[in-house]
Each structure stands twice: as C-alpha cells, then as structure tokens.
Design a protein around this motif. Structure first.
Motif, PDB file in Angstrom:
ATOM      1  N   ALA A  84       0.841  -1.201   0.000  1.00 35.78           N
ATOM      2  CA  ALA A  84       0.000   0.000   0.000  1.00 35.78           C
ATOM      3  C   ALA A  84       0.875   1.250   0.000  1.00 35.78           C
ATOM      4  N   GLY A  85       1.942   1.235   0.798  1.00 33.43           N
ATOM      5  CA  GLY A  85       2.856   2.366   0.831  1.00 33.43           C
ATOM      6  C   GLY A  85       3.560   2.581  -0.498  1.00 33.43           C
ATOM      7  N   LEU A  86       3.997   1.488  -1.130  1.00 31.83           N
ATOM      8  CA  LEU A  86       4.646   1.578  -2.436  1.00 31.83           C
ATOM      9  C   LEU A  86       3.712   2.210  -3.462  1.00 31.83           C
ATOM     10  N   TYR A  87       2.483   1.720  -3.505  1.00 30.63           N
ATOM     11  CA  TYR A  87       1.512   2.257  -4.460  1.00 30.63           C
ATOM     12  C   TYR A  87       1.151   3.707  -4.142  1.00 30.63           C
ATOM     13  N   MET A  88       1.084   4.053  -2.865  1.00 30.38           N
ATOM     14  CA  MET A  88       0.758   5.425  -2.486  1.00 30.38           C
ATOM     15  C   MET A  88       1.860   6.389  -2.939  1.00 30.38           C
ATOM     16  N   VAL A  89       3.114   5.999  -2.728  1.00 28.06           N
ATOM     17  CA  VAL A  89       4.231   6.843  -3.174  1.00 28.06           C
ATOM     18  C   VAL A  89       4.191   7.017  -4.688  1.00 28.06           C
ATOM     19  N   MET A  90       3.953   5.929  -5.399  1.00 30.15           N
ATOM     20  CA  MET A  90       3.885   6.009  -6.867  1.00 30.15           C
ATOM     21  C   MET A  90       2.718   6.888  -7.313  1.00 30.15           C
ATOM     22  N   ALA A  91       1.587   6.786  -6.618  1.00 33.84           N
ATOM     23  CA  ALA A  91       0.433   7.614  -6.961  1.00 33.84           C
ATOM     24  C   ALA A  91       0.738   9.094  -6.735  1.00 33.84           C
ATOM     25  N   ILE A  92       1.396   9.413  -5.626  1.00 33.17           N
ATOM     26  CA  ILE A  92       1.735  10.807  -5.338  1.00 33.17           C
ATOM     27  C   ILE A  92       2.674  11.360  -6.406  1.00 33.17           C
ATOM     28  N   VAL A  93       3.651  10.558  -6.820  1.00 35.84           N
ATOM     29  CA  VAL A  93       4.575  11.008  -7.867  1.00 35.84           C
ATOM     30  C   VAL A  93       3.824  11.240  -9.169  1.00 35.84           C
ATOM     31  N   MET A  94       2.916  10.349  -9.514  1.00 32.08           N
ATOM     32  CA  MET A  94       2.172  10.518 -10.767  1.00 32.08           C
ATOM     33  C   MET A  94       1.201  11.702 -10.680  1.00 32.08           C
ATOM     34  N   PHE A  95       0.628  11.936  -9.505  1.00 31.79           N
ATOM     35  CA  PHE A  95      -0.224  13.123  -9.352  1.00 31.79           C
ATOM     36  C   PHE A  95       0.615  14.393  -9.445  1.00 31.79           C
ATOM     37  N   ALA A  96       1.869  14.328  -9.012  1.00 31.39           N
ATOM     38  CA  ALA A  96       2.757  15.486  -9.114  1.00 31.39           C
ATOM     39  C   ALA A  96       3.048  15.840 -10.565  1.00 31.39           C
ATOM     40  N   SER A  97       2.894  14.886 -11.464  1.00 29.67           N
ATOM     41  CA  SER A  97       3.109  15.181 -12.885  1.00 29.67           C
ATOM     42  C   SER A  97       2.113  16.231 -13.385  1.00 29.67           C
ATOM     43  N   ASN A  98       0.989  16.333 -12.703  1.00 29.02           N
ATOM     44  CA  ASN A  98      -0.016  17.339 -13.079  1.00 29.02           C
ATOM     45  C   ASN A  98       0.487  18.752 -12.814  1.00 29.02           C
ATOM     46  N   ALA A  99       1.404  18.915 -11.864  1.00 28.19           N
ATOM     47  CA  ALA A  99       1.961  20.231 -11.583  1.00 28.19           C
ATOM     48  C   ALA A  99       2.848  20.710 -12.727  1.00 28.19           C
ATOM     49  N   VAL A 100       3.491  19.768 -13.416  1.00 28.57           N
ATOM     50  CA  VAL A 100       4.359  20.123 -14.539  1.00 28.57           C
ATOM     51  C   VAL A 100       3.530  20.416 -15.779  1.00 28.57           C
ATOM     52  N   SER A 102      -0.619  19.331 -17.370  1.00 26.92           N
ATOM     53  CA  SER A 102      -1.808  18.484 -17.252  1.00 26.92           C
ATOM     54  C   SER A 102      -1.784  17.500 -18.414  1.00 26.92           C
ATOM     55  N   GLY A 103      -1.939  16.261 -18.073  1.00 26.95           N
ATOM     56  CA  GLY A 103      -1.837  15.252 -19.103  1.00 26.95           C
ATOM     57  C   GLY A 103      -2.582  13.996 -18.724  1.00 26.95           C
ATOM     58  N   VAL A 104      -2.211  12.947 -19.421  1.00 28.35           N
ATOM     59  CA  VAL A 104      -2.919  11.690 -19.277  1.00 28.35           C
ATOM     60  C   VAL A 104      -2.393  10.832 -18.124  1.00 28.35           C
ATOM     61  N   LEU A 105      -1.343  11.268 -17.449  1.00 30.50           N
ATOM     62  CA  LEU A 105      -0.765  10.452 -16.383  1.00 30.50           C
ATOM     63  C   LEU A 105      -1.566  10.499 -15.085  1.00 30.50           C
ATOM     64  N   ASN A 106      -2.640  11.266 -15.053  1.00 31.74           N
ATOM     65  CA  ASN A 106      -3.508  11.261 -13.875  1.00 31.74           C
ATOM     66  C   ASN A 106      -4.320   9.979 -13.778  1.00 31.74           C
ATOM     67  N   LEU A 107      -4.661   9.376 -14.911  1.00 26.09           N
ATOM     68  CA  LEU A 107      -5.447   8.139 -14.879  1.00 26.09           C
ATOM     69  C   LEU A 107      -4.681   6.992 -14.211  1.00 26.09           C
ATOM     70  N   PRO A 108      -3.408   6.744 -14.572  1.00 26.02           N
ATOM     71  CA  PRO A 108      -2.690   5.711 -13.817  1.00 26.02           C
ATOM     72  C   PRO A 108      -2.519   6.080 -12.342  1.00 26.02           C
ATOM     73  N   ALA A 109      -2.409   7.379 -12.051  1.00 21.54           N
ATOM     74  CA  ALA A 109      -2.276   7.808 -10.649  1.00 21.54           C
ATOM     75  C   ALA A 109      -3.526   7.436  -9.858  1.00 21.54           C
ATOM     76  N   VAL A 110      -4.684   7.582 -10.470  1.00 21.07           N
ATOM     77  CA  VAL A 110      -5.939   7.212  -9.801  1.00 21.07           C
ATOM     78  C   VAL A 110      -5.973   5.712  -9.539  1.00 21.07           C
ATOM     79  N   PHE A 111      -5.567   4.904 -10.520  1.00 22.71           N
ATOM     80  CA  PHE A 111      -5.562   3.458 -10.319  1.00 22.71           C
ATOM     81  C   PHE A 111      -4.511   3.036  -9.296  1.00 22.71           C
ATOM     82  N   LEU A 112      -3.373   3.712  -9.272  1.00 16.51           N
ATOM     83  CA  LEU A 112      -2.373   3.429  -8.240  1.00 16.51           C
ATOM     84  C   LEU A 112      -2.932   3.737  -6.859  1.00 16.51           C
TER      85      LEU A 112
END
Length: 144
Positions: A84-100, A102-112
């Motif tokens: 759960a911690g591994l997936y949470m860290v990965m999700a936070i990193v992918m959500f951070a991609s939105n700061a750079v 806005s793109g399609v990487l939010n969908l994998p972040a939601v699933f993570l």
C-alpha cells in the motif's frame, strides 16, 4: 472460471493485484502517449511499471534473470501495508506530474491510489496475501 472465483473471494489483495495490473498497463500506454508532453514523468511511469511487474506477477520473478539485490527488494513487498505504501508513493509522484503539465498520467495515478487503498483494506482485515492463478500465483485455494 478462475477469475470469477477470485472476484467472489472478497480478498482485497486479489482485487489490489488486478488494480496493479491495470496500473501497469496504463503506465506503459499512457506514458508513451504523453511522452513528448511530460518526458521525466513518462520515464518514471515506465520505471514504476517495470518494478510493479515483478511485484505483482510472481511468475516473472521465477523466470526473468534479475540480481539478488532486486529480488530482495521485490520480496520485501509481501506485506499488504508495504505494498500500500509503495503504491501510495507512486500515486503521489504521478499526481505530481499534473503540476508540470496536465496530461494523461492522472489516470494511472488514480488506479495506483485505488490499488493502494485495496491493499490497506486487506491489511486492516488481516487478509493473507494471495495472488491470482491467472498470473502464476496461488489463487484463493489457500486463502479461503
């Protein structure tokens, strides 16, 4: 039939494993789609997908030649809370991609994130870790 039995098992670690597989597919495909718009996070997504393949598909760790150090790293994620911690860290990193950008990487972040929550529920319910028979795991035979 095996997949239907696993869905009826109410084992959240199995649900999380399938969420992880969907996350892997989305990280690879949407990382390629959004590569030019967000190169660093697309590459991070591919690295995350590579690691998750070995964490979620037990058959890969048996057949693919990897270093003992990598095997030790992957085997450390047998606990639902650690996954759960591994997936949470990965999700936070992918959500951070939105700061750079806005793109399609939010969908994998939601699933993570959803996969992380499933592993948390499995941990809270003290469900033993199980992996899908479809992916070379033990299935629900020794869980139910």
């Amino acid at each position: 039939m095996v997949l239907m039995e696993e869905l009826r098992s109410r084992n959240f670690s199995l649900y999380a494993q399938w969420g992880g597989i969907i996350s892997i597919i989305l990280l690879i495909v949407l990382g390629a789609v959004g590569f030019l718009g967000n190169i660093p996070f697309a590459i991070l997504g591919w690295i995350f997908a590579f690691v998750l393949v070995f964490v979620e598909v037990p058959l890969c760790i048996k057949f693919c030649p990897t270093s003992p150090r990598f095997d030790t790293f992957v085997s450390g994620f047998e606990n639902s809370y650690l996954r759960a911690g591994l997936y949470m860290v990965m999700a936070i990193v992918m959500f951070a991609s939105n700061a750079v950008s806005s793109g399609v990487l939010n969908l994998p972040a939601v699933f993570l994130l959803l996969t992380s929550l499933c592993y948390l529920v499995a941990g809270f319910k003290q469900q033993p870790h199980a992996s899908s028979k479809v992916l070379g795991g033990t299935g629900v035979d020794n869980v139910v």
